[in-house]
Design an enzyme around this catalytic site. Structure first.
Site, PDB file in Angstrom:
ATOM      1  CB  ALA A  33      -0.928  -0.003   1.223  1.00 14.53           C
ATOM      2  CD  GLU A  34       2.103   1.100   3.993  1.00 16.71           C
ATOM      3  OE1 GLU A  34       2.493   0.156   3.270  1.00 16.71           O
ATOM      4  OE2 GLU A  34       1.447   0.928   5.042  1.00 16.71           O
ATOM      5  CG  ASN A  36       0.735   0.206  -4.458  1.00 15.22           C
ATOM      6  OD1 ASN A  36       1.682  -0.341  -5.001  1.00 15.22           O
ATOM      7  ND2 ASN A  36      -0.363  -0.443  -4.077  1.00 15.22           N
ATOM      8  CB  SER A 189     -13.613   2.874   2.001  1.00 13.35           C
ATOM      9  OG  SER A 189     -12.489   2.620   1.200  1.00 13.35           O
ATOM     10  CE  LYS A 222      -9.830   5.096   0.384  1.00 12.79           C
ATOM     11  NZ  LYS A 222      -8.756   4.116   0.512  1.00 12.79           N
ATOM     12  N   GLY A 251      -5.486  -1.163  -5.956  1.00 13.07           N
ATOM     13  CA  GLY A 251      -4.517  -0.058  -5.969  1.00 13.07           C
ATOM     14  C   GLY A 251      -5.151   1.295  -6.230  1.00 13.07           C
ATOM     15  CG  ASP A 254      -2.646   1.907  -2.127  1.00 14.80           C
ATOM     16  OD1 ASP A 254      -3.143   2.211  -1.031  1.00 14.80           O
ATOM     17  OD2 ASP A 254      -2.374   0.734  -2.448  1.00 14.80           O
ATOM     18  CG  ASP A 290      -1.143  -3.345  -6.466  1.00 10.17           C
ATOM     19  OD1 ASP A 290      -1.882  -4.109  -7.114  1.00 10.17           O
ATOM     20  OD2 ASP A 290      -0.940  -3.442  -5.246  1.00 10.17           O
TER      21      ASP A 290
HETATM   22  P1  ATP Z   1      -8.095  -0.391  -2.970  1.00 12.82           P
HETATM   23  O1  ATP Z   1      -8.141  -0.803  -1.527  1.00 12.82           O
HETATM   24  O2  ATP Z   1      -8.426  -1.476  -3.946  1.00 12.82           O
HETATM   25  O3  ATP Z   1      -6.845   0.332  -3.349  1.00 12.82           O
HETATM   26  P2  ATP Z   1     -10.061   1.518  -2.128  1.00 12.82           P
HETATM   27  O4  ATP Z   1     -11.288   0.779  -1.710  1.00 12.82           O
HETATM   28  O5  ATP Z   1      -9.133   2.007  -1.097  1.00 12.82           O
HETATM   29  O6  ATP Z   1      -9.275   0.684  -3.199  1.00 12.82           O
HETATM   30  P3  ATP Z   1     -11.715   3.017  -3.897  1.00 12.82           P
HETATM   31  O7  ATP Z   1     -12.731   3.804  -3.165  1.00 12.82           O
HETATM   32  O8  ATP Z   1     -12.149   1.769  -4.584  1.00 12.82           O
HETATM   33  O9  ATP Z   1     -10.462   2.784  -2.969  1.00 12.82           O
HETATM   34  O10 ATP Z   1     -11.068   3.930  -5.025  1.00 12.82           O
HETATM   35  C1  ATP Z   1     -10.379   5.120  -4.725  1.00 12.82           C
HETATM   36  C2  ATP Z   1     -10.689   6.145  -5.769  1.00 12.82           C
HETATM   37  O11 ATP Z   1     -10.309   5.649  -7.061  1.00 12.82           O
HETATM   38  C3  ATP Z   1     -12.184   6.483  -5.880  1.00 12.82           C
HETATM   39  O12 ATP Z   1     -12.520   7.499  -4.945  1.00 12.82           O
HETATM   40  C4  ATP Z   1     -12.279   6.925  -7.318  1.00 12.82           C
HETATM   41  O13 ATP Z   1     -11.895   8.276  -7.457  1.00 12.82           O
HETATM   42  C5  ATP Z   1     -11.248   6.033  -8.029  1.00 12.82           C
HETATM   43  N1  ATP Z   1     -11.940   4.843  -8.564  1.00 12.82           N
HETATM   44  C6  ATP Z   1     -12.222   3.693  -7.930  1.00 12.82           C
HETATM   45  N2  ATP Z   1     -12.930   2.855  -8.718  1.00 12.82           N
HETATM   46  C7  ATP Z   1     -13.102   3.498  -9.894  1.00 12.82           C
HETATM   47  C8  ATP Z   1     -13.741   3.183 -11.131  1.00 12.82           C
HETATM   48  N3  ATP Z   1     -14.358   2.020 -11.311  1.00 12.82           N
HETATM   49  N4  ATP Z   1     -13.692   4.089 -12.130  1.00 12.82           N
HETATM   50  C9  ATP Z   1     -13.055   5.277 -11.974  1.00 12.82           C
HETATM   51  N5  ATP Z   1     -12.431   5.640 -10.835  1.00 12.82           N
HETATM   52  C10 ATP Z   1     -12.456   4.779  -9.799  1.00 12.82           C
END
Ligand code: ATP
Length: 312
Positions: A33-34, A36, A189, A222, A251, A254, A290
């Site tokens: 994670a970090e 990335n 999130s 997010k 990813g 991140d 990622d």
């Molecule tokens: P991960 O743990 O897999 O890295 P996450 O759950 O921490 O992801 P998400 O909320 O899924 O983070 O995604 C972070 C940001 O990436 C979202 O706020 C959005 O701006 C962008 N994003 C995520 N999914 C999409 C998508 N399908 N299309 C476009 N942008 C996306």
């Protein structure tokens, strides 16, 4: 002094081209994670330092070589001959749904302790970026995250990054809630807010309000394909996600953090930080891997191009 100091575990990453049960090919890369976030920031031209522990093995050398190639400072990274570098396997189960399996118990990365950070903390950083993943790895890494939050010379950024395979919600809350008063930028999130908000806080609005009341400067929420929203004491700013063909959502979070912190380091207002964050998150989901598809600064406008455009 680097712009950003971050810490955690980097692993060798194997990406299968079909469900593992069927065999197929595994492509080798690096994940964490970090790291990335660090790579994303370095691609935007910021100076970033990563501290973590790798095994004295080829996977550990691959991690360091990759980070160096991406411009991340690893001068304070530690090599521990007594434990192997961890491994993560990404398996495309169906379409854009990826199964992630960790082989990291007893890994070198989980042997991180506060002492490994002393020199880097003493040298300073404008932002110390922390993630709940590292706090979940065991007592040493958890103490390292706590030490970094307490001794951070500048701003503290924390991405909750809850990983159900590493710990329970109760364990995560017990470790992360005490850090909240030390955090300037909290990224979560929407379903992670309750893990860090005080017990009893109800829905999202109540959780955000309680976090801001504890001194968090910005709560960044997010919402996956629905975009993201930032809450400060006085207002909130929301942005939809940038629509892109989805290749691999791992990813995205991140990448989003790298974009957000980059905007902060550039002195951009919240609106423009969030713009950069959603664009960087979209780059991550539109490419496999990622961090491999993360943009360089001069590529930020690429996603505005019409679908099918050839870059000549
Ligand atoms: P991960 O743990 O897999 O890295 P996450 O759950 O921490 O992801 P998400 O909320 O899924 O983070 O995604 C972070 C940001 O990436 C979202 O706020 C959005 O701006 C962008 N994003 C995520 N999914 C999409 C998508 N399908 N299309 C476009 N942008 C996306």
């Amino acid at each position: 002094m680097p712009d950003v100091l971050t810490l955690g575990e980097a692993m060798a990453a194997m990406r299968a081209d079909r469900p593992l049960l069927l065999g197929g090919n595994l492509a080798l890369s690096v994940a964490g994670a970090e790291t990335n976030v660090a790579i994303g920031l370095a691609r935007f031209g910021h100076s970033v330092r990563w501290v973590g522990v790798n095994g004295e093995d080829e996977f550990g050398r691959l991690v360091l070589r990759t980070l160096r190639a991406e411009g991340v400072d690893v001068s304070h990274a530690v090599v521990d001959p007594a434990a192997p570098t961890g491994l993560v396997v990404f398996e495309p189960r169906v379409a854009d749904l990826t199964r992630v399996s960790y082989y990291r118990a007893g890994s070198a990365g989980s042997r991180l302790v506060p002492g490994h950070l002393s020199a880097a903390l003493a040298e300073g950083a404008r932002i110390v970026h922390l993630s709940g993943v590292t706090a979940a790895l065991g007592p040493g890494p958890r103490a390292a995250v706590e030490a970094a939050a307490h001794a951070a010379p500048g701003l503290v950024s924390l991405d909750v990054n809850y990983r159900a395979k590493l710990w329970s919600p109760q364990e995560a809350s017990a470790a992360l809630r005490p850090l909240v008063p030390l955090v300037d930028i909290l990224v979560a999130s929407d379903d992670e807010l309750a893990l860090v908000a005080p017990p009893g806080a109800g829905g999202e609005a109540e959780c955000v309000e309680a976090l801001l009341a504890q001194g968090v400067g910005e709560v960044v929420v997010k919402r996956g394909a629905a975009g993201a929203e930032v809450f400060t004491g006085s207002r909130s700013v929301a942005r939809p996600a940038v629509r892109v063909p989805v290749r691999d959502t791992v990813g995205a979070g991140d990448a989003f953090v790298a974009g957000y912190l980059s905007g902060l380091l550039d002195g951009l207002p919240v609106e423009e930080r969030l713009d950069r964050a959603v664009v960087t998150g979209a780059f991550a989901v539109a490419a496999t891997g990622d961090w491999e598809g993360l943009p360089f600064r001069d590529e930020l406008a690429l996603l505005d191009a019409a679908p099918g455009t050839a870059l000549r």
